[in-house]
Scaffold this motif. Structure first.
Motif, PDB file in Angstrom:
ATOM      1  N   ASN A 108       0.821  -1.209   0.000  1.00  0.00           N
ATOM      2  CA  ASN A 108       0.000   0.000   0.000  1.00  0.00           C
ATOM      3  C   ASN A 108       0.859   1.265   0.000  1.00  0.00           C
ATOM      4  O   ASN A 108       0.495   2.283  -0.577  1.00  0.00           O
TER       5      ASN A 108
ATOM      6  N   HIS B 273      -3.364   4.589  -5.751  1.00  0.00           N
ATOM      7  CA  HIS B 273      -4.635   4.632  -5.026  1.00  0.00           C
ATOM      8  C   HIS B 273      -4.965   6.008  -4.437  1.00  0.00           C
ATOM      9  O   HIS B 273      -6.077   6.223  -3.956  1.00  0.00           O
TER      10      HIS B 273
ATOM     11  N   HIS C  10      -7.701   8.676  -0.912  1.00  0.00           N
ATOM     12  CA  HIS C  10      -7.405   9.881  -0.128  1.00  0.00           C
ATOM     13  C   HIS C  10      -7.848  11.145  -0.882  1.00  0.00           C
ATOM     14  O   HIS C  10      -7.034  12.041  -1.136  1.00  0.00           O
TER      15      HIS C  10
ATOM     16  N   ASP D 298      -6.229   4.212   4.386  1.00  0.00           N
ATOM     17  CA  ASP D 298      -5.597   3.056   3.729  1.00  0.00           C
ATOM     18  C   ASP D 298      -6.073   1.751   4.342  1.00  0.00           C
ATOM     19  O   ASP D 298      -6.322   0.775   3.639  1.00  0.00           O
TER      20      ASP D 298
END
Ligand code: FES
Ligand SMILES: [Fe+2]
Length: 396
Positions: free
Chosen positions: A205, A211, A216, A347
């Motif tokens: 991650n 991502h 976020h 996350d």
């Protein structure tokens, strides 16, 4: 010295050519048998970060660390001679654990059971009625583990004869680490959490920015921009089993919001400016240490210690080089740490959902794109270490 001098940082296209492109089996992210191989091939013989020297500032200062995957309780002690040593927290008479406290300071360590007493260097100093034993005191020292300090960080190795020193293990990154605030830290803010995820799933991650835009949308707004809508890093580097990435500088970042201004106080403008002028190179260190090389005041380290095939303990620390001498500094630090906690909590939900999905066994393979090349590198490094271990086990 800067990172470019010590580690070759390549632009994405060039770095991507060094890595493969095919799908990779999903099983290593959840299979208990594979985890058992990783435990033996990697975790029981790699350098692992277990603390920082500022936690044991004086002779006799100690910290206790539980390392579940090794079923070990460790006592990390600064000796009267100033040396940092790590012992098994196990009395050499009949095995009783010596210390219950998480940290403290003692001139010596006495076992509660029959009062065997050990010095800060681990030697047995005294034991009642010792003449009736059939062993020499010199042979009753606490069992010691290899311990080395780099950039203030304490590393231990369960292998009694590691192949490399910590400095050699980290190679050119060792010099970089010496330049980071943690090397001079006198204090830190810590946030620790356990997550239902494989250690690689958690580490992955933090090895891609793909991502950020989706997970976020609020907190990641500063790291993406019209020219780089997914906030991809600009350069990647590989150094043995370790990796690094240089984050993109947003030339026109949004101004810090009122909460950020309030949180960081006088330093807010400076922090906002530095965040885009500082060389933002992160280190992804094998096996499970992540150092986010943001400007002082925002930098954090993260140790991801596996607890099993699908559970991991993450210790996040922000290291400080000055005393917390006023309320606004204390507030700014806490605000900084909690801001990181907010991001990592976002996350966390995605990572745990990923683990649940992959553990179902529905997927035979996972897919990686070019900007996930650090994940592929970790995956391949783990495969190599396990293959080396298995080859060593074969009869000659
Ligand atoms: S077990 Fe520690 S003194 Fe007996
Ligand atoms: Fe994230």
């Amino acid at each position: 010295m800067n990172v470019q001098q010590s580690i070759k940082m390549l632009p994405t296209e060039e770095a991507a050519k060094l890595r493969g492109s095919g799908p990779l089996p999903a099983r290593p992210y959840y299979d208990p048998e594979w985890w058992e191989l990783e435990r033996k091939a990697i975790f029981l013989r790699s350098w692992l970060n277990v603390g920082h020297v500022c936690e044991i500032p004086e002779p006799g200062s100690f910290i206790r660390r539980e390392i579940e995957f090794a079923r070990a309780s460790l006592l990390i002690v600064r000796g009267k001679d100033g040396e940092v040593r790590t012992f098994h927290n196990v009395c050499t008479h009949r095995g009783t654990q010596l210390v219950d406290e998480a940290a403290g300071k003692r001139a010596q360590f006495s076992c509660r059971y029959h009062m065997w007493t050990f010095g800060t260097d681990g030697r047995l100093l005294s034991a009642p009625d010792f003449e009736r034993f059939y062993v020499a005191k010199e042979d009753c020292s606490l069992k010691q583990l290899r311990t080395e300090v780099l950039a203030g960080m304490i590393f231990i190795n369960f292998d009694p004869e590691p192949e490399q020193s910590v400095r050699d293990f980290f190679g050119p990154i060792a010099d970089e680490m010496e330049l980071l605030p943690m090397a001079q830290a006198i204090d830190f803010t810590e946030w620790c959490y356990e997550i239902d995820a494989n250690w690689k799933m958690l580490f992955d991650n933090f090895q891609e920015n793909y991502h950020i835009k989706f997970i976020h949308p609020r907190t990641g707004a500063q790291t993406i921009g019209p020219e780089n809508p997914l906030g991809y890093p600009t350069h990647y580097g590989f150094s043995g089993p370790h990796r690094s990435q240089t984050l993109w500088h947003n030339p026109d970042p949004p101004p810090p919001g009122p909460t950020l201004l309030l949180g960081y106080g006088r330093a807010a403008q400076l922090a906002a400016r530095d965040a885009y002028s500082f060389p933002k190179t992160d280190f992804k260190l094998f096996p499970c240490l992540h150092v986010v090389a943001l400007p002082p005041g925002q930098q954090f380290s993260q140790t991801m210690m596996p607890l099993g095939p699908d559970r991991t303990r993450s210790t996040v620390r922000m290291y400080w080089t000055r005393e917390t001498d006023c309320a606004s500094r204390a507030f700014a630090r806490e605000f900084g740490a909690m801001s990181i906690r907010d991001v990592l909590s976002e996350d966390r939900r995605a990572i745990e959902a990923g683990q649940r999905g992959i553990t179902s066994g529905a997927l035979e393979h996972v897919q990686f794109q070019d900007h996930e090349m650090l994940l592929r590198h970790l995956y391949e490094t783990v495969q190599e270490k396990v293959a080396d271990y298995l080859a060593e086990q074969e009869p000659a």
